[in-house]
Structure formats: C-alpha cells, structure tokens
Design a protein around this motif. Structure first.
Motif, PDB file in Angstrom:
ATOM      1  N   ASN A 100      -0.764 -11.145 -13.129  1.00 41.06           N
ATOM      2  CA  ASN A 100      -1.302  -9.824 -12.824  1.00 41.06           C
ATOM      3  C   ASN A 100      -0.565  -9.188 -11.663  1.00 41.06           C
ATOM      4  O   ASN A 100      -0.211  -9.827 -10.678  1.00 41.06           O
ATOM      5  CB  ASN A 100      -2.786  -9.884 -12.522  1.00 41.06           C
ATOM      6  CG  ASN A 100      -3.114 -10.800 -11.364  1.00 41.06           C
ATOM      7  OD1 ASN A 100      -2.826 -11.984 -11.421  1.00 41.06           O
ATOM      8  ND2 ASN A 100      -3.689 -10.245 -10.320  1.00 41.06           N
ATOM      9  N   LEU A 101      -0.339  -7.882 -11.824  1.00 42.28           N
ATOM     10  CA  LEU A 101       0.257  -7.087 -10.768  1.00 42.28           C
ATOM     11  C   LEU A 101      -0.819  -6.672  -9.774  1.00 42.28           C
ATOM     12  O   LEU A 101      -1.916  -6.287 -10.163  1.00 42.28           O
ATOM     13  CB  LEU A 101       0.909  -5.837 -11.347  1.00 42.28           C
ATOM     14  CG  LEU A 101       2.118  -6.036 -12.256  1.00 42.28           C
ATOM     15  CD1 LEU A 101       2.537  -4.700 -12.838  1.00 42.28           C
ATOM     16  CD2 LEU A 101       3.258  -6.673 -11.506  1.00 42.28           C
ATOM     17  N   ILE A 102      -0.483  -6.740  -8.493  1.00 41.62           N
ATOM     18  CA  ILE A 102      -1.328  -6.182  -7.443  1.00 41.62           C
ATOM     19  C   ILE A 102      -0.755  -4.814  -7.115  1.00 41.62           C
ATOM     20  O   ILE A 102       0.446  -4.697  -6.844  1.00 41.62           O
ATOM     21  CB  ILE A 102      -1.319  -7.058  -6.183  1.00 41.62           C
ATOM     22  CG1 ILE A 102      -1.629  -8.517  -6.532  1.00 41.62           C
ATOM     23  CG2 ILE A 102      -2.306  -6.515  -5.148  1.00 41.62           C
ATOM     24  CD1 ILE A 102      -2.992  -8.733  -7.129  1.00 41.62           C
ATOM     25  N   PHE A 103      -1.583  -3.777  -7.162  1.00 44.04           N
ATOM     26  CA  PHE A 103      -1.125  -2.409  -6.945  1.00 44.04           C
ATOM     27  C   PHE A 103      -1.579  -1.875  -5.595  1.00 44.04           C
ATOM     28  O   PHE A 103      -2.659  -2.217  -5.109  1.00 44.04           O
ATOM     29  CB  PHE A 103      -1.691  -1.474  -8.025  1.00 44.04           C
ATOM     30  CG  PHE A 103      -0.951  -1.525  -9.326  1.00 44.04           C
ATOM     31  CD1 PHE A 103      -1.243  -2.491 -10.274  1.00 44.04           C
ATOM     32  CD2 PHE A 103       0.042  -0.597  -9.619  1.00 44.04           C
ATOM     33  CE1 PHE A 103      -0.567  -2.537 -11.483  1.00 44.04           C
ATOM     34  CE2 PHE A 103       0.723  -0.635 -10.826  1.00 44.04           C
ATOM     35  CZ  PHE A 103       0.420  -1.609 -11.758  1.00 44.04           C
ATOM     36  N   GLY A 104      -0.742  -0.996  -5.011  1.00 45.41           N
ATOM     37  CA  GLY A 104      -1.189  -0.181  -3.899  1.00 45.41           C
ATOM     38  C   GLY A 104      -2.054   0.949  -4.415  1.00 45.41           C
ATOM     39  O   GLY A 104      -2.256   1.097  -5.629  1.00 45.41           O
ATOM     40  N   LYS A 105      -2.552   1.780  -3.501  1.00 38.78           N
ATOM     41  CA  LYS A 105      -3.449   2.864  -3.895  1.00 38.78           C
ATOM     42  C   LYS A 105      -2.704   4.130  -4.276  1.00 38.78           C
ATOM     43  O   LYS A 105      -3.324   5.110  -4.690  1.00 38.78           O
ATOM     44  CB  LYS A 105      -4.454   3.145  -2.779  1.00 38.78           C
ATOM     45  CG  LYS A 105      -5.441   2.000  -2.591  1.00 38.78           C
ATOM     46  CD  LYS A 105      -6.548   2.366  -1.638  1.00 38.78           C
ATOM     47  CE  LYS A 105      -7.561   1.221  -1.586  1.00 38.78           C
ATOM     48  NZ  LYS A 105      -8.701   1.516  -0.698  1.00 38.78           N
ATOM     49  N   GLY A 106      -1.387   4.114  -4.134  1.00 38.96           N
ATOM     50  CA  GLY A 106      -0.598   5.237  -4.611  1.00 38.96           C
ATOM     51  C   GLY A 106      -0.257   6.255  -3.536  1.00 38.96           C
ATOM     52  O   GLY A 106      -0.967   6.407  -2.541  1.00 38.96           O
ATOM     53  N   THR A 107       0.867   6.938  -3.757  1.00 39.65           N
ATOM     54  CA  THR A 107       1.281   8.073  -2.934  1.00 39.65           C
ATOM     55  C   THR A 107       1.411   9.264  -3.859  1.00 39.65           C
ATOM     56  O   THR A 107       2.204   9.239  -4.807  1.00 39.65           O
ATOM     57  CB  THR A 107       2.634   7.804  -2.250  1.00 39.65           C
ATOM     58  OG1 THR A 107       2.494   6.726  -1.334  1.00 39.65           O
ATOM     59  CG2 THR A 107       3.128   9.043  -1.524  1.00 39.65           C
ATOM     60  N   LYS A 108       0.624  10.295  -3.598  1.00 36.38           N
ATOM     61  CA  LYS A 108       0.666  11.499  -4.430  1.00 36.38           C
ATOM     62  C   LYS A 108       1.711  12.438  -3.871  1.00 36.38           C
ATOM     63  O   LYS A 108       1.620  12.873  -2.724  1.00 36.38           O
ATOM     64  CB  LYS A 108      -0.702  12.164  -4.452  1.00 36.38           C
ATOM     65  CG  LYS A 108      -0.754  13.372  -5.378  1.00 36.38           C
ATOM     66  CD  LYS A 108      -2.156  13.950  -5.452  1.00 36.38           C
ATOM     67  CE  LYS A 108      -2.214  15.129  -6.409  1.00 36.38           C
ATOM     68  NZ  LYS A 108      -3.576  15.692  -6.501  1.00 36.38           N
ATOM     69  N   LEU A 109       2.708  12.736  -4.703  1.00 31.55           N
ATOM     70  CA  LEU A 109       3.811  13.593  -4.274  1.00 31.55           C
ATOM     71  C   LEU A 109       3.689  14.969  -4.905  1.00 31.55           C
ATOM     72  O   LEU A 109       3.577  15.096  -6.129  1.00 31.55           O
ATOM     73  CB  LEU A 109       5.148  12.959  -4.658  1.00 31.55           C
ATOM     74  CG  LEU A 109       6.401  13.744  -4.274  1.00 31.55           C
ATOM     75  CD1 LEU A 109       6.509  13.886  -2.762  1.00 31.55           C
ATOM     76  CD2 LEU A 109       7.654  13.087  -4.840  1.00 31.55           C
ATOM     77  N   SER A 110       3.718  15.975  -4.061  1.00 25.08           N
ATOM     78  CA  SER A 110       3.739  17.364  -4.523  1.00 25.08           C
ATOM     79  C   SER A 110       5.032  17.996  -4.025  1.00 25.08           C
ATOM     80  O   SER A 110       5.404  17.811  -2.866  1.00 25.08           O
ATOM     81  CB  SER A 110       2.539  18.139  -3.978  1.00 25.08           C
ATOM     82  OG  SER A 110       1.327  17.530  -4.386  1.00 25.08           O
TER      83      SER A 110
END
Lengths: 113, 115
Positions: A100-110
């Motif tokens: 299983n991959l452990i993911f970060g919470k993400g970076t939203k790019l605009s």
C-alpha cells in the motif's frame, strides 16, 4: 501510523513561474512517487524515485529522493494553465508483502494566466 | 495504454442502502488495491489482494464493508448499509505484484454520495 507531511497545502501562482513542493516523513521509505489528480479522476503517476539521492526529470517536472529516505520534493518549471490540479506525494517500501502507498494530503496548484 | 477499469463512475445512494463497486485491473497484475479518498485528503488503503487472497484488510470497516476477488481478476467492493460518512471517492489500483511500484496504476474511481 506512517504519515507524510506535504507542503504547501495550496499554491496560487502566475503562469510562467516555477513551483516547488515537498513531502517529509518520520519513517524511512525506499520508494517515493509523485502523482497529479484532476477533479473526478484517479491519481496519475508523474515521477517515481527508487534510490536515495536520485534526481529524476519528466519534462518540466523534477523530483528528488532525499538522502535520508525520509523526504522528497517536486519542482515544476515555467508553469502553464494545464498544471492546475492536486499534486500528491506517496511513499512505499517495496519488497515485502504489503504494497500500500502512503499518501500526503496534497498540494492544490492554481495557475493564473 | 492499459487501464484499470472501474464502474460506476458516480453513485448516489440513500443511507442504509447497499452499494457495490466493480474494478477490472490491468491484465497480468496480480495485486489489486481498493483505496478510499475523502474530499481534501489523500487516498487511504482499504484492502489489498494478491491474486484471490486478501493480504491486508486492516483498515476495512468489516462491519459494513466487504471485498472479494473470486477468480483473482476483477474485484467487487460492497458497503451495506451505507452511512453518510461513506461519501468519498473509491479508487481501485493494480500492480504486477505486492510491494512492487512498477506499473502501479489507478483507475478513475467511483464517486459515492450517500444522502
């Protein structure tokens, strides 16, 4: 449990600017991955890193696997409007039975044209 | 290019109803994963299969969730009964083998809304 701390949470930049985001963990991993996710779609792999210290490019994207094996960063050069989306770091210890991959919470790019 | 197929793409269901999602991995991929992604978060693993066997279901809420991969190919994830908090994107992924990052591919997901 294992967690990835991804920053920044969001970025709002001008077209043509460079972008940098990073991911850190208190745990050691032997594989770091960077994904992009568009709204309503699954994550799409951008870059995979398999060796500590490795620096890998994919077009305007460059990612590095930290030498401590606890961090990674992603750079995007000369951003364009289609770079808009959410970027996730993910980490994995391959070679065992768990995949299983452990993911970060993400970076939203605009990106502003 | 090979893809992980998922259906349906969208599902709206009332709470307490049953709902099921289907996934067809890339041909030849022995390992199949189901992830859940809550809005604003990264995906989190629910269950991992190696062929038809469950390798890891430690994060699967087993009182209401079940998953099967009877012939070691396609897989079904079921929720019964659905609760409001189950609203999320359900993603399926597959890879050549467990713990193998090469070819680790995600499907487009099923967006579940429980009302």
């Amino acid at each position: 449990g294992q967690q990835l701390n991804q920053s920044p949470q969001s970025m709002f930049i001008q077209e043509g600017e460079d972008v940098s985001m990073n991911c850190t963990s208190s745990s050691i991993f032997n594989t770091w991955l960077w994904y992009k996710q568009d709204p309503g779609e699954g994550p799409v792999l951008l870059i995979a890193l398999y060796k500590a210290g490795e620096l890998t490019s994919n077009g305007r994207l460059t990612a590095q696997f930290g030498i401590t094996r606890k961090d990674s960063f992603l750079n995007i050069s000369a951003s364009i409007p289609s770079d808009v989306g959410i970027y996730f770091c993910a980490a994995l210890n391959y070679g065992g039975s768990q995949g299983n991959l452990i993911f970060g919470k993400g970076t939203k790019l605009s990106v502003k044209p | 290019e090979a893809e992980v197929a998922q259906s349906p793409r969208y599902k709206i269901t009332e709470k307490s109803q049953a709902v099921a999602f289907w996934c067809d991995p890339i041909s030849g991929h022995a390992t199949l994963y189901w992830y859940r992604q809550i809005l604003g978060q990264g995906p989190e693993l629910l269950v991992q299969f190696q062929d038809e066997s469950v390798v890891d279901d430690s994060q699967l809420p087993k009182d209401r969730f079940s998953a099967e991969r009877l012939k070691g190919v396609d897989s079904t994830l079921k929720i019964q009964p659905a609760e409001l908090g189950d609203s999320a994107m359900y993603l399926c992924a597959s890879s050549f083998s467990a713990g193998q990052p090469y070819g680790y591919t995600f499907g487009s997901g099923t967006r579940l809304t429980v009302v």
